[in-house]
Design a protein around this motif. Structure first.
Motif, PDB file in Angstrom:
ATOM      1  N   PRO A 296       0.848  -1.207   0.000  1.00 20.68           N
ATOM      2  CA  PRO A 296       0.000   0.000   0.000  1.00 20.68           C
ATOM      3  C   PRO A 296       0.877   1.247   0.000  1.00 20.68           C
ATOM      4  N   VAL A 297       0.345   2.326  -0.509  1.00 20.02           N
ATOM      5  CA  VAL A 297       1.018   3.615  -0.433  1.00 20.02           C
ATOM      6  C   VAL A 297       0.636   4.241   0.897  1.00 20.02           C
ATOM      7  N   THR A 298       1.627   4.456   1.771  1.00 21.26           N
ATOM      8  CA  THR A 298       1.344   4.991   3.097  1.00 21.26           C
ATOM      9  C   THR A 298       1.954   6.371   3.264  1.00 21.26           C
ATOM     10  N   GLU A 299       1.364   7.134   4.187  1.00 22.34           N
ATOM     11  CA  GLU A 299       1.828   8.499   4.422  1.00 22.34           C
ATOM     12  C   GLU A 299       1.337   8.972   5.785  1.00 22.34           C
ATOM     13  N   TYR A 300       1.695  10.189   6.132  1.00 19.89           N
ATOM     14  CA  TYR A 300       1.297  10.798   7.415  1.00 19.89           C
ATOM     15  C   TYR A 300       1.662   9.901   8.590  1.00 19.89           C
ATOM     16  N   GLN A 301       2.977   9.788   8.853  1.00 17.10           N
ATOM     17  CA  GLN A 301       3.420   8.973   9.979  1.00 17.10           C
ATOM     18  C   GLN A 301       2.977   9.596  11.314  1.00 17.10           C
TER      19      GLN A 301
ATOM     20  N   PRO B 201       2.077   4.274   9.875  1.00 15.49           N
ATOM     21  CA  PRO B 201       1.381   5.216   8.991  1.00 15.49           C
ATOM     22  C   PRO B 201       0.028   5.637   9.543  1.00 15.49           C
ATOM     23  N   GLY B 202      -0.349   6.851   9.212  1.00 17.79           N
ATOM     24  CA  GLY B 202      -1.680   7.335   9.549  1.00 17.79           C
ATOM     25  C   GLY B 202      -2.666   7.099   8.432  1.00 17.79           C
ATOM     26  N   VAL B 203      -2.161   6.949   7.199  1.00 15.07           N
ATOM     27  CA  VAL B 203      -3.011   6.763   6.024  1.00 15.07           C
ATOM     28  C   VAL B 203      -2.371   5.705   5.136  1.00 15.07           C
ATOM     29  N   GLY B 204      -3.201   4.838   4.562  1.00 14.37           N
ATOM     30  CA  GLY B 204      -2.711   3.864   3.595  1.00 14.37           C
ATOM     31  C   GLY B 204      -3.713   3.657   2.477  1.00 14.37           C
ATOM     32  N   VAL B 205      -3.198   3.530   1.249  1.00 11.21           N
ATOM     33  CA  VAL B 205      -4.042   3.340   0.065  1.00 11.21           C
ATOM     34  C   VAL B 205      -3.569   2.092  -0.667  1.00 11.21           C
ATOM     35  N   LEU B 206      -4.520   1.215  -0.981  1.00 13.43           N
ATOM     36  CA  LEU B 206      -4.206   0.019  -1.750  1.00 13.43           C
ATOM     37  C   LEU B 206      -4.975   0.070  -3.057  1.00 13.43           C
ATOM     38  N   ASP B 207      -4.217   0.069  -4.173  1.00 21.05           N
ATOM     39  CA  ASP B 207      -4.822   0.069  -5.505  1.00 21.05           C
ATOM     40  C   ASP B 207      -4.968  -1.378  -5.957  1.00 21.05           C
TER      41      ASP B 207
ATOM     42  N   VAL C  60      -8.900   2.397   1.110  1.00 24.51           N
ATOM     43  CA  VAL C  60      -8.167   3.433   1.825  1.00 24.51           C
ATOM     44  C   VAL C  60      -8.485   3.342   3.310  1.00 24.51           C
ATOM     45  N   VAL C  61      -7.455   3.444   4.135  1.00 21.71           N
ATOM     46  CA  VAL C  61      -7.638   3.504   5.582  1.00 21.71           C
ATOM     47  C   VAL C  61      -6.980   4.765   6.117  1.00 21.71           C
ATOM     48  N   ILE C  62      -7.750   5.568   6.829  1.00 22.58           N
ATOM     49  CA  ILE C  62      -7.217   6.660   7.645  1.00 22.58           C
ATOM     50  C   ILE C  62      -7.329   6.163   9.070  1.00 22.58           C
ATOM     51  N   ALA C  63      -6.207   5.890   9.694  1.00 21.85           N
ATOM     52  CA  ALA C  63      -6.159   5.078  10.911  1.00 21.85           C
ATOM     53  C   ALA C  63      -6.420   5.873  12.182  1.00 21.85           C
TER      54      ALA C  63
END
Length: 681
Positions: A506-511, A533-539, A550-553
Motif C-alpha cells: 500500500p502507499v502509506t503516508e502521514y506517519q 502510517p496514519g493513512v494507507g491506500v491500496l490500488d 483506503v484507511v485513515i487510521a
C-alpha cells in the motif's frame, strides 16, 4: 447513469407541497373555506388536517374513540367532511392526520391490555389523563383497522399520516420509562439509550412499526387505491420532521442529511419534510426563528424532498413569524415544479451514516461525531455527496441504489454486520469503486482480523482510545530536518487512533508522532516520528482486482468536528481527492455554500446552492450575501445553457465555466446540454 422511468402513476409521484394544521379541540369551529384559501395562497397543493385517533373531529360510531366535544359549534357536527369539501373545491389534496399513540382514561380502564406498562407496572399517563398504548397490543394490531374502516368508508381522502407511530420510550415531560418485555426470555431490558441492550431493542421496535405500517398500507391501498400512506420505510410517502428542540445538540445540516438518506435509497418515493413552526413541543406558541425555518425548506428542496409547513391550530390565531418565508419558498417550489419532476440524485460519493441499532451508545456517539466532521468537510469543499443510511443497507442489494456511487466513506463504523461487509466488498469489485474507511474498522473482536477484504490492512494490532494515551499525539508528513524540528501541517489525534498490520504494497503516508509529555512546558517535548502510517491506500488494480481501499487510521472527522481545525479537514479532503473518482462539476465558491446535484434528464443537471453563513450555536440567524463564483464543467462542449431560477436570468457560459450571480439565501442553477456520459453526472 441511466435515468429510471418515473412517469407519475399516482398524484404523489408528481411534485407537491403541504400545509399541516395540527388541530386543538378549540379549533373545531374553524372556517374551513378561509383556511383552504390560506393553504392555497401559501403555495401548497395539499392540506394535512386532524381527523381521528386520540380524538375524532367527526361523529364516530366507535365506542373506544373520543369525539371532540367542541364539534357542537358546527352546524354539520363534522369538521372533517367540511374540510375535505373545501379542499377539493380548490384543487387541494386532503391528507388525514391520525394519532393512535394514546387513548382516553375510561377506554384505558376498560382495556388495560392495550396500554403501555412500565417495568414497575405503571401506565404512561399524559395531559387530561390520556394513556399511552403499546404498538404490540391489540389496539394497534387490531382496533385501528376498525377506525380506518370507518374513516375510509365515510370520506374520500387523498392520503393518511400516522403521528407518533413509535414505542413511547419517554413521555412529554422527557421522563424515560423503559419497557416491560421484548425479544424473548433472558434479554435484559434497556434502562435507556445508554444500556447495552438498547440497540437490540431499537431493531425490535423498528420491526414492530414496520410490520404494522405495511399492514396499514395494504389496507388503505385496497380501500382507497388513490390515497397515499405517509409514514416510514414501507409507506408511499416517507415522513421526516424538521424541528429544533431546547437542549438538543444543534446539527445545522439535519434536514439535508435525513432527506438525502431516504432519497438516495429510494429516489422514486417522496420524502415529506414537515417543518415545525414552533421552537419546541413544550413551547408551541413560540415561533421558530425565520432564518432557521428557511433552512428546513431550502435543505429539503436541495435534496429533492417535499416541503411542508407544520403549525398549530387555525392559521392566523398564533403569530408565527416564520410563515412569510415559508410561503415564499413553497411558492417557488410550486412555480418550478417541472424542474423538480424526475429529480434524481447524481452525486457519485456516498457517506455512510452510522446506525444506533448495531452499535453501543459510546461507539455510536463517536461514530456520529466522525460522520458529522466528514459531512462538514465535504460540504465546505463542495464535493457533492449523498447519505447512505446503515439501517437501509439490507434493502440496498435488491434495489441497486449503491451502484451509481464510485466513492464510499465509512466513518469510524466499528464492527459491521456480516451482510454489510459483503455489500461493501462486492461493491468495490463490481463498480471499481474507492472505499475509504476512517478510525475503527470492522474486525473480529478476538483475533483482530479485518472483515473488509477491500481495505489495505490485515489485522488490528492495537487501539488508543480517547484519554491520556492519545493526548499530545499527532500525524504529519515525513519529517526531514532532524530531531525536534517539525514541518507542518501537524494534525492532532483527537478521539481515537489505531495501529494495523498493513498488507503488502500500500502507499502509506502521514506517519504518527506518538504521545509525549504536554505539561509542564519544561517537559513538553519528545514526539519522535515512527514508521506507523496514519493513512494507507491500496490500488487493487495493481493486483489483478479492481477498485481502491483506503484507511485513515484515526478519527480525522471527529478531529474536525470537535476542534474546527482545518488541517484535519484538509488532510481528509487531500486524501479523498487523490484517490476518488472525480465529479464533472468543479465549484469555485465560498465554503459557506452547500452544494447538491441532481439530474432531471440525461443532459440536464440541477444544482442547489444553499447559503449557510447564518449558522449559529443553536440555530440559524441572518445570512450575508456571498460572492457568486463559478462552476467549471470538465470535458464541456459547445451548446451548454445555464439559468439561475431565483435570479431569473440566463448565466454566462464561456469555455465550460458558468459565472454565478451573487448568492443571497439560496439559488437553483439549471444546466442543460451536458454530455450524458460525463463521469459524476
Amino acid at each position: 447513469m441511466t435515468i429510471p422511468n418515473r412517469h407519475p402513476k399516482k398524484w404523489w409521484h408528481d411534485p407537491f407541497s403541504v400545509v399541516q394544521t395540527n388541530l386543538r379541540e378549540i379549533d373545531a369551529g374553524m372556517d374551513v373555506e378561509a383556511v383552504a384559501d390560506w393553504v392555497k395562497d401559501h403555495g401548497a397543493s395539499a392540506w394535512l388536517c386532524g381527523v381521528g385517533g386520540i380524538q375524532t373531529h367527526y361523529p364516530t360510531k366507535l365506542t373506544f374513540q373520543s369525539t371532540n366535544p367542541y364539534l357542537a359549534e358546527r352546524a354539520s357536527r363534522d369538521l372533517v367532511g367540511d374540510a375535505i369539501a373545501a379542499a377539493h373545491a380548490r384543487g387541494l389534496k386532503f391528507l388525514a392526520r391520525m394519532d393512535f399513540s394514546k387513548i382516553a382514561p375510561d377506554v384505558a380502564a376498560e382495556h388495560p391490555e392495550w396500554c403501555y406498562l412500565s417495568p414497575e407496572g405503571r401506565l404512561q399517563e399524559h395531559t387530561a389523563g390520556l394513556v399511552s398504548v403499546c404498538p404490540s397490543g391489540d389496539y394497534y394490531q387490531e382496533r385501528i383497522f376498525d377506525i380506518l374502516e370507518e374513516v375510509t368508508s365515510r370520506y374520500k381522502i387523498d392520503g393518511m399520516f400516522f403521528n407518533w407511530a413509535t414505542m413511547n420510550e419517554e413521555d412529554y415531560f422527557k421522563v424515560y420509562h423503559g419497557w416491560l418485555a421484548f425479544a424473548g426470555e433472558g434479554t435484559p431490558l434497556p434502562k435507556g439509550p445508554e444500556s447495552s441492550s438498547y440497540g437490540q431493542w431499537l431493531v425490535f421496535s423498528r420491526q414492530i412499526i414496520d410490520d404494522i405500517t405495511a399492514r396499514i398500507r395494504s389496507f388503505i391501498s385496497q380501500k382507497l387505491p388513490d390515497a397515499a400512506l405517509i409514514r416510514g420505510k414501507t409507506a408511499d410517502i416517507i415522513y421526516q420532521e424538521s424541528n429544533n428542540e431546547i437542549g438538543r445538540e444543534f446539527w445545522p445540516h439535519s434536514t439535508s442529511e435525513w432527506v438525502s438518506s431516504w432519497i438516495a435509497y429510494r429516489p422514486d418515493v417522496p420524502v415529506l419534510a414537515n417543518s415545525t413552526c414552533f421552537i419546541d413541543m413544550r413551547y408551541r406558541m413560540a415561533g421558530e426563528e425565520p432564518a432557521q425555518f428557511a433552512q428546513y425548506f431550502i435543505q429539503c428542496l436541495s435534496r429533492g424532498g417535499t416541503p411542508s409547513t407544520y403549525m398549530m391550530g387555525t392559521p392566523g390565531k398564533i403569530p408565527y413569524p416564520c410563515l412569510p418565508i415559508a410561503r415564499g419558498i413553497t411558492q417557488f417550489h410550486t412555480k418550478w415544479r417541472d424542474v423538480y419532476r424526475n429529480f434524481i440524485p447524481c452525486a457519485i460519493t456516498g457517506l455512510v451514516r452510522p446506525d444506533r441499532g448495531h452499535m453501543g451508545s459510546k461507539e455510536y456517539t463517536e461514530s456520529l461525531s466522525e460522520f458529522r466532521g466528514i459531512y462538514t468537510a465535504l460540504q465546505e469543499k463542495h464535493i457533492p455527496f449523498d447519505i447512505i443510511a446503515m439501517d437501509h443497507l439490507s434493502g440496498i442489494p435488491a434495489n441497486g441504489s449503491l451502484d451509481r456511487y464510485r466513492n464510499l466513506i465509512l466513518p469510524n463504523l466499528g464492527r459491521l454486520p456480516r451482510e454489510a461487509v459483503t455489500v461493501f466488498d462486492s461493491w468495490v469489485k463490481r463498480v471499481n469503486g474507492a472505499l475509504i474507511a476512517t478510525g475503527s474498522i470492522s474486525c473480529d473482536p478476538e483475533s483482530g482480523l479485518i472483515d473488509l477484504q477491500s481495505l489495505p490492512v490485515r489485522k488490528r494490532l492495537a487501539d488508543v482510545p480517547e484519554g491520556r494515551n492519545i493526548w499530545s499525539s499527532y500525524v504529519a508528513h515525513a519529517q526531514k530536518r532532524g530531531v525536534h524540528y517539525y514541518e507542518g501541517p501537524i494534525i492532532p489525534l483527537v478521539g481515537a487512533a489505531y495501529e494495523y498490520d498493513w498488507k503488502d504494497h500500500p502507499v502509506t503516508e502521514y506517519q504518527v508522532l506518538p504521545h509525549a509529555p504536554f505539561a509542564p512546558p519544561e517537559k513538553a517535548y519528545g514526539n519522535l516520528q515512527t514508521d506507523q502510517p496514519g493513512v494507507g491506500v491500496l490500488d487493487h488494480g495493481l493486483h489483478g482486482s479492481s477498485g481502491k481501499g483506503v484507511v485513515i487510521a484515526f478519527t480525522v472527522g471527529r478531529g474536525y468536528y470537535e476542534t474546527g481545525l482545518t488541517c484535519c479537514r484538509d488532510l481528509f479532503v487531500s486524501v479523498f481527492e487523490r484517490i476518488a473518482v472525480k465529479e464533472s462539476l468543479v465549484f469555485d465558491i465560498a465554503e459557506q455554500i452547500a452544494v447538491t446535484v441532481h439530474r432531471t434528464s440525461p443532459s440536464t443537471v440541477v444544482v442547489h446552492l444553499v447559503n449557510m453563513s447564518g449558522v449559529r450555536k443553536v440555530n440559524f440567524g441572518a445570512h450575508v450575501q456571498l460572492p457568486g463564483g463559478s462552476i467549471r464543467i470538465n470535458g464541456a462542449h459547445d451548446g451548454i445553457f445555464a439559468k439561475a431560477l431565483r435570479a431569473d436570468q440566463k448565466l454566462r457560459v464561456e469555455d465550460g465555466v458558468i459565472s454565478l450571480p451573487t448568492l443571497d439565501l439560496f439559488e437553483v442553477i439549471v444546466i442543460e446540454g451536458l454530455p450524458s456520459k460525463n463521469k459524476g453526472l
